[in-house]
Design a protein around this motif. Structure first.
Motif, PDB file in Angstrom:
ATOM      1  N   ALA A   1      12.012   4.629 -44.937  1.00  0.00           N
ATOM      2  CA  ALA A   1      11.307   5.084 -43.731  1.00  0.00           C
ATOM      3  C   ALA A   1      10.598   3.917 -43.064  1.00  0.00           C
ATOM      4  O   ALA A   1      10.046   3.033 -43.736  1.00  0.00           O
ATOM      5  N   GLU A   2      10.604   3.938 -41.737  1.00  0.00           N
ATOM      6  CA  GLU A   2       9.914   2.905 -40.968  1.00  0.00           C
ATOM      7  C   GLU A   2       9.291   3.574 -39.744  1.00  0.00           C
ATOM      8  O   GLU A   2      10.001   4.147 -38.907  1.00  0.00           O
ATOM      9  N   VAL A   3       7.967   3.500 -39.655  1.00  0.00           N
ATOM     10  CA  VAL A   3       7.240   4.191 -38.585  1.00  0.00           C
ATOM     11  C   VAL A   3       6.363   3.178 -37.859  1.00  0.00           C
ATOM     12  O   VAL A   3       5.572   2.466 -38.489  1.00  0.00           O
ATOM     13  N   ARG A   4       6.517   3.134 -36.522  1.00  0.00           N
ATOM     14  CA  ARG A   4       5.740   2.199 -35.708  1.00  0.00           C
ATOM     15  C   ARG A   4       5.124   2.940 -34.524  1.00  0.00           C
ATOM     16  O   ARG A   4       5.819   3.650 -33.792  1.00  0.00           O
ATOM     17  N   ASN A   5       3.808   2.756 -34.329  1.00  0.00           N
ATOM     18  CA  ASN A   5       3.082   3.296 -33.170  1.00  0.00           C
ATOM     19  C   ASN A   5       3.445   4.760 -32.911  1.00  0.00           C
ATOM     20  O   ASN A   5       3.881   5.137 -31.830  1.00  0.00           O
ATOM     21  N   SER A   6       3.244   5.601 -33.909  1.00  0.00           N
ATOM     22  CA  SER A   6       3.599   7.009 -33.784  1.00  0.00           C
ATOM     23  C   SER A   6       2.536   7.885 -34.428  1.00  0.00           C
ATOM     24  O   SER A   6       1.771   7.432 -35.283  1.00  0.00           O
ATOM     25  N   LEU A   7       2.510   9.137 -34.010  1.00  0.00           N
ATOM     26  CA  LEU A   7       1.685  10.155 -34.646  1.00  0.00           C
ATOM     27  C   LEU A   7       2.589  11.046 -35.478  1.00  0.00           C
ATOM     28  O   LEU A   7       3.568  11.602 -34.950  1.00  0.00           O
ATOM     29  N   VAL A   8       2.280  11.192 -36.754  1.00  0.00           N
ATOM     30  CA  VAL A   8       3.080  12.025 -37.651  1.00  0.00           C
ATOM     31  C   VAL A   8       2.139  13.041 -38.291  1.00  0.00           C
ATOM     32  O   VAL A   8       1.202  12.666 -39.002  1.00  0.00           O
ATOM     33  N   ALA A   9       2.394  14.318 -38.050  1.00  0.00           N
ATOM     34  CA  ALA A   9       1.491  15.365 -38.507  1.00  0.00           C
ATOM     35  C   ALA A   9       1.768  15.747 -39.960  1.00  0.00           C
ATOM     36  O   ALA A   9       2.754  15.318 -40.576  1.00  0.00           O
ATOM     37  N   SER A  10       0.916  16.601 -40.484  1.00  0.00           N
ATOM     38  CA  SER A  10       1.053  17.061 -41.869  1.00  0.00           C
ATOM     39  C   SER A  10       2.345  17.828 -42.065  1.00  0.00           C
ATOM     40  O   SER A  10       2.868  18.475 -41.157  1.00  0.00           O
ATOM     41  N   GLY A  11       2.855  17.749 -43.287  1.00  0.00           N
ATOM     42  CA  GLY A  11       4.048  18.498 -43.631  1.00  0.00           C
ATOM     43  C   GLY A  11       5.351  17.820 -43.258  1.00  0.00           C
ATOM     44  O   GLY A  11       6.425  18.347 -43.560  1.00  0.00           O
ATOM     45  N   CYS A  12       5.295  16.646 -42.615  1.00  0.00           N
ATOM     46  CA  CYS A  12       6.511  15.939 -42.222  1.00  0.00           C
ATOM     47  C   CYS A  12       7.094  15.151 -43.403  1.00  0.00           C
ATOM     48  O   CYS A  12       6.351  14.700 -44.286  1.00  0.00           O
ATOM     49  N   ILE A  13       8.407  14.996 -43.403  1.00  0.00           N
ATOM     50  CA  ILE A  13       9.096  14.148 -44.384  1.00  0.00           C
ATOM     51  C   ILE A  13       9.969  13.179 -43.595  1.00  0.00           C
ATOM     52  O   ILE A  13      10.849  13.603 -42.835  1.00  0.00           O
ATOM     53  N   ILE A  14       9.723  11.877 -43.770  1.00  0.00           N
ATOM     54  CA  ILE A  14      10.401  10.861 -42.968  1.00  0.00           C
ATOM     55  C   ILE A  14      11.306  10.018 -43.870  1.00  0.00           C
ATOM     56  O   ILE A  14      10.858   9.444 -44.869  1.00  0.00           O
ATOM     57  N   ASN A  15      12.579   9.948 -43.479  1.00  0.00           N
ATOM     58  CA  ASN A  15      13.533   9.088 -44.186  1.00  0.00           C
ATOM     59  C   ASN A  15      14.097   7.988 -43.293  1.00  0.00           C
ATOM     60  O   ASN A  15      14.720   7.055 -43.789  1.00  0.00           O
TER      61      ASN A  15
END
Length: 372
Positions: free
Chosen positions: A286-300
């Motif tokens: 997973a790679e996350v840049r300048n983002s909002l990620v709420a609860s319960g999310c799963i990022i691959n």
């Protein structure tokens, strides 16, 4: 607090396109974990307004579910409370709300049975913070009949979807145009009004006798030369989300550190209904840049410059850029999403390419996880 609060949350707007087909605009998710109506409700609570009525009508199921408990905004008091009013069939009336003034008039008994001397009327589709006590003090100081909270918007912004006002040196409103084709000013009404309760009752009764149903055109504009109507300038952040473009831009604004800090970390806070969800999970790759990620999310996969609401699943080798993913969306492997708003509870199949080019693309599909 010497005021009663009323939030108008019953309307629809064609500018929202497909987004308003399954929910009221006031129920639109904003900023990762809020609903649009949370901002007006939180402002009421933070201003110590104890009695608040929400008038709902269009597609109100999800909005009513969100409002099923007043505890999230601390309205569960013996001397106050949160009241939800929908159109009611009676022996005298069988109409839906025919306009904002009619919505107020159909619930005029609530106004008559209240004891607060003033009423604050606000919309449920705006993102902002405001201490209504300051507006009320200003209203009393000016000896105004009606006070309208106004906002100066950039010259580049299209104001044809707003009410546009002109004020003199004393801040008295001398002209009010509703959704003008050619605007003479870039000061717009935010849809927040302060006036005396008894005066509001009188105006509503007169409007109903004359079969006039809109609060702006049939009360504010009609009385602009007869009543002392003043404008109160709002200096801080304010946005109306009632179009796809403004909704998208408002959520993108939450990616700016100063906006996030203003709403998330500075008092007074914005409150919302809380779901018991696990924290977001970022798996290997997973790679996350300048983002909002709420609860319960799963990022691959990769998420960049985007807002992901609750319980979003992002598969392997996915790329999400400049997009808004609403609640409970499943995104299959090897999917590319760019400049899109993905509707809630959707399933995006693997190996899908979605891109909004000339404008923001709204993606609606079927939630295949729940199809038998």
């Amino acid at each position: 607090m010497k005021a009663l609060g009323i939030i108008l949350a019953g309307g629809n707007n064609y500018r929202m396109r497909e987004l308003s087909e399954k929910r009221a605009i006031a129920a639109m998710p904003v900023g990762g974990g809020f609903r649009a109506i949370d901002f007006a409700l939180s402002n009421m609570s933070n201003s110590h307004i104890q009695r608040v009525a929400v008038l709902t009508q269009y597609n109100s199921r999800s909005l009513n579910e969100h409002l099923n408990s007043s505890k999230w905004w601390d309205f569960g008091r013996k001397q106050g409370g949160l009241y939800i009013f929908t159109p009611t069939i009676t022996a005298e009336n069988g109409n839906w709300y025919r306009g904002t003034a009619d919505a107020l008039a159909q619930n005029i008994d609530f106004l008559k049975r209240s004891h607060e001397p003033y009423v604050i009327v606000a919309g449920g589709d705006c993102v902002y913070k405001l201490d209504y006590n300051k507006v009320l003090d200003y209203h009393i100081q000016k000896k105004a009949d009606i006070t309208i909270v106004c906002k100066d918007v950039p010259m580049t912004e299209d104001v044809s979807r707003f009410g546009v006002v002109q004020m003199n040196e004393e801040s008295r409103i001398v002209d009010f145009e509703e959704k003008p084709m050619v605007a003479q000013s870039h000061t717009v009404s935010t849809g927040i009004y302060v006036l005396r309760r008894r005066q509001l009752i009188e105006m509503l009764e007169k409007s109903m006798q004359e079969h006039r149903f809109d609060f702006v055109t049939d009360i504010l504009i009609r009385y602009k030369n007869l009543k002392q109507i003043y404008g109160y300038k709002l200096e801080n952040y304010w946005s109306n989300i009632a179009s796809v473009e403004s909704y998208y831009q408002t959520n993108m604004d939450f990616l700016k550190p100063e906006i996030r800090n203003y709403f998330f970390h500075q008092e007074p806070y914005i409150y919302s209904k809380v779901d018991d969800l696990a924290p977001a999970k970022y798996n290997t790759g997973a790679e996350v840049r300048n983002s909002l990620v709420a609860s319960g999310c799963i990022i691959n996969g990769t998420v960049e410059n985007s807002v992901l609401f609750k319980q979003v699943f992002v598969g392997k080798n996915c790329v999400i850029k400049n997009s808004i993913i609403l609640n409970d969306v499943y995104i299959g492997d090897n999917t590319h999403i760019e400049n899109c708003i993905v509707e809630s509870r959707d399933t995006i199949c693997a190996n899908t390419y979605l891109c909004g080019e000339d404008e923001v693309k709204i993606v609606r599909g079927h939630n295949e996880r729940y199809i038998m």
